[in-house]
Design an enzyme around this catalytic site. Structure first.
Site, PDB file in Angstrom:
ATOM      1  N   ASP A   1     -11.864  25.332  14.468  1.00  0.00           N
ATOM      2  CA  ASP A   1     -12.443  26.426  13.693  1.00  0.00           C
ATOM      3  C   ASP A   1     -11.589  26.435  12.436  1.00  0.00           C
ATOM      4  O   ASP A   1     -10.443  26.903  12.460  1.00  0.00           O
ATOM      5  CB  ASP A   1     -12.326  27.755  14.435  1.00  0.00           C
ATOM      6  CG  ASP A   1     -12.978  28.873  13.639  1.00  0.00           C
ATOM      7  OD1 ASP A   1     -12.790  28.912  12.406  1.00  0.00           O
ATOM      8  OD2 ASP A   1     -13.665  29.710  14.238  1.00  0.00           O
ATOM      9  N   HIS A   2     -12.110  25.883  11.348  1.00  0.00           N
ATOM     10  CA  HIS A   2     -11.212  25.607  10.218  1.00  0.00           C
ATOM     11  C   HIS A   2     -10.632  26.887   9.614  1.00  0.00           C
ATOM     12  O   HIS A   2      -9.613  26.841   8.934  1.00  0.00           O
ATOM     13  CB  HIS A   2     -11.875  24.714   9.169  1.00  0.00           C
ATOM     14  CG  HIS A   2     -12.841  25.405   8.266  1.00  0.00           C
ATOM     15  ND1 HIS A   2     -14.124  25.709   8.632  1.00  0.00           N
ATOM     16  CD2 HIS A   2     -12.712  25.860   6.994  1.00  0.00           C
ATOM     17  CE1 HIS A   2     -14.727  26.314   7.624  1.00  0.00           C
ATOM     18  NE2 HIS A   2     -13.899  26.419   6.611  1.00  0.00           N
TER      19      HIS A   2
ATOM     20  N   HIS B   1     -15.963  31.819  13.006  1.00  0.00           N
ATOM     21  CA  HIS B   1     -14.946  32.282  12.047  1.00  0.00           C
ATOM     22  C   HIS B   1     -14.723  33.803  12.122  1.00  0.00           C
ATOM     23  O   HIS B   1     -13.603  34.268  12.188  1.00  0.00           O
ATOM     24  CB  HIS B   1     -15.348  31.938  10.606  1.00  0.00           C
ATOM     25  CG  HIS B   1     -15.696  30.496  10.393  1.00  0.00           C
ATOM     26  ND1 HIS B   1     -15.055  29.475  11.044  1.00  0.00           N
ATOM     27  CD2 HIS B   1     -16.610  29.901   9.588  1.00  0.00           C
ATOM     28  CE1 HIS B   1     -15.563  28.314  10.654  1.00  0.00           C
ATOM     29  NE2 HIS B   1     -16.516  28.548   9.771  1.00  0.00           N
TER      30      HIS B   1
ATOM     31  N   LYS C   1     -25.121  33.750   2.493  1.00  0.00           N
ATOM     32  CA  LYS C   1     -25.189  32.808   1.367  1.00  0.00           C
ATOM     33  C   LYS C   1     -25.829  33.541   0.199  1.00  0.00           C
ATOM     34  O   LYS C   1     -26.590  34.497   0.398  1.00  0.00           O
ATOM     35  CB  LYS C   1     -26.083  31.620   1.729  1.00  0.00           C
ATOM     36  CG  LYS C   1     -25.695  30.914   3.015  1.00  0.00           C
ATOM     37  CD  LYS C   1     -24.790  29.745   2.753  1.00  0.00           C
ATOM     38  CE  LYS C   1     -24.463  28.993   4.032  1.00  0.00           C
ATOM     39  NZ  LYS C   1     -23.207  28.271   3.964  1.00  0.00           N
TER      40      LYS C   1
END
Ligand code: BG6
Length: 507
Positions: free
Chosen positions: A198-199, A261, A359
């Site tokens: 999970d960056h 996230h 977005k």
């Protein structure tokens, strides 16, 4: 004091260096590998954090010579490396580059991979330690895992070194498929050898949540339902889905960002102090939070979703979601999602955690805002404090990384006017070192075998347990609300907070 493997990556003081090993990237020609992974590997090499034996093996459906592969890697580094291109670092890395061409179901390609890794062990001293990064769509996970298992490549016990797999989200698209995926991975690798990226957990500012909370005196006494009114976690992007229709449509904002996230950010914000920073201790605390999460009774008012329409953003006419390339005209995929959640614990009783992501919003920003209750009593008349909002602590995850504290201050003058002001900590001012990219940190930790920053299967499942009822509810009830690009999401998201007498921050 030198670092020891007993310290986890979170509290090690001196950066550890990766042991002898290789990194095999499946799908190396894909966007993620090209833009993030290859450059992260180079940055690690350039910072001296890889062992001299380190070797990078690309696996993809190309008929490339080694020279063509070297050119590809060099281009990726020149285009994307954080630390800039350096001829000497490149020459060192280049010695360890190998390429295996083949499809993911081609047994012979896995035989060539086996031979390549044996050659690396022999000539470069990678010591049987091999990391397999599956930078491929999840539909290929089963076939790659199966072939790694059949060719004996995944078996740590048979080999003299370790064998690890690194995978990227999505970890399934609901609880059942997440469990199926776990089964696929478990058929080839042991849980301890599975690293789920999970960056967000690799970002400095996210790790700093733990430093802020647990290294200081000032914040933790206030970090509970007695003082906190609510928490807002925002991950906003100003871009649209770009060329990612194939991945994004049918997935949507909630699965793409909230499931992983944002729930991880929530867990770090709400968790109790871990006993140590060893992986098991940190994960145990995060799991407690995720198991204590509760959705509001009414999902119609406690959640919101939207889809961006055509409109002007930053002086440019933007296509609506439904007009993007390869999006079906009747798609009901949400490009914006918001959720109210409660953590049923004494610390957080009745404190709403509002999560939103989307977005084509006002700007690219990720932040966690802990909004405090108003003072129970202020000895000023009402007109003095009309411009005073709630105190707030805002962790600016990105960009402009830092922390802001908002509080009231007297406006200079003869009267007593109290107005909001801010106190600011910015990484750019406080530190001279640049923060490493999330992928640098996570790839290094995976090579070292240090796991506190990688979600475990149980966390993945707990996150789906929270999201599945919302996704079911949305599937059965209506379609996403339209919202104009450049704004902050659909009307429903604003109403979600207004009904509670609150407002979203405009970051
Ligand atoms: C990814 C999502 O996980 O995170 C993308 O799949 C999103 O949709 C990206 O654009 C954002 O990452 P960052 O690090 O730029 O905030």
């Amino acid at each position: 004091m030198t670092s020891s493997p007993l310290l986890s990556s979170i509290d090690r003081r001196v950066p550890m260096i990766a042991p002898p090993c290789s990194l095999v990237i499946f799908g190396i020609t894909g966007d993620l590998a090209r833009k993030k992974l290859v450059s992260a590997v180079y940055d690690l090499a350039h910072r001296g954090l890889l062992h001299p034996s380190f070797s990078l093996v690309g696996f993809a459906r190309r008929d490339w010579s080694i020279e063509e592969f070297q050119d590809f890697v060099r281009d990726a580094i020149e285009g994307h490396a954080r630390t800039g291109f350096n001829e000497r670092s490149w020459e060192t890395l280049k010695q360890g580059l190998r390429f295996v061409g083949g499809t993911f179901d081609d047994a012979q390609a896995y035989q060539r991979l086996t031979d390549t890794l044996a050659e690396l062990d022999e000539t470069r001293g990678t010591a049987g330690n091999h990391n397999f990064y599956l930078s491929v769509p999840p539909s290929f996970f089963p076939v790659v895992c199966q072939n790694l298992a059949d060719s004996g490549l995944s078996n740590s016990e048979q080999s003299k070194g370790y064998r690890r797999v690194i995978i990227e989200k999505p970890f399934g698209h609901d609880l059942d498929s997440a469990r199926d995926l776990a089964g696929v991975l478990a058929s080839a690798f042991e849980e301890k050898d599975i690293f789920r990226i999970d960056h967000y957990l690799g970002k400095e500012t996210v790790q700093n949540i733990m430093a802020l909370r647990f290294a200081n005196t000032m914040f933790e006494p206030l970090w509970n339902a007695n003082f906190v009114d609510h928490v807002q976690i925002t991950m906003a992007e100003d871009i649209g889905i770009g060329t990612r229709a194939g991945y994004y449509d049918g997935i949507g904002a909630a699965r793409d960002v909230i499931q992983n996230h944002l729930l991880q950010l929530l867990a770090l914000t709400a968790m109790e102090e871990p006993v140590t920073f060893a992986p098991d201790a940190v994960v145990a605390e995060k799991e407690k939070v995720l198991s204590a999460l509760r959705l509001p009774a009414d999902l119609a008012t406690g959640t919101a979703r939207g889809q961006y329409t055509k409109g002007w953003q930053g002086g440019e006419l933007i296509r609506g979601y439904l007009e993007e390339d390869n999006i079906p005209a009747d798609s009901t995929t949400e490009s914006f999602a918001a959720l109210t959640l409660y953590v049923d614990s004494r610390r957080w009783a009745k404190v709403p955690f509002y999560l939103r992501t989307g977005k084509r919003l006002g700007k690219r920003v990720t932040e966690i805002a802990v909004v405090f209750k108003k003072a129970a009593h202020t000895p000023f008349d009402n007109s003095s404090t009309q411009e005073l909002g709630n105190n707030a602590l805002v962790i600016r995850v990105q960009p402009d990384e830092g922390i802001t504290i908002r509080f009231g201050s007297k406006v200079p003058g003869t009267g007593m006017q109290v107005r909001d002001v801010t106190m600011d900590f910015g990484y750019g001012h406080a530190f001279t070192e640049d923060s490493a990219e999330a992928y640098e940190r996570l790839i290094l930790d995976a090579m070292i075998g240090d796991a506190p920053l990688f979600p475990r299967q149980k966390e993945v499942e707990l996150s789906w347990k929270i999201l599945d009822p919302v996704l079911d509810f949305w599937a059965k009830n209506g379609t996403p609300e339209p919202y104009r690009p450049g704004l902050w999401g659909p009307e429903g998201a604003h109403l979600m907070l207004q009904r509670d007498g609150r407002m979203w921050r405009i970051p």
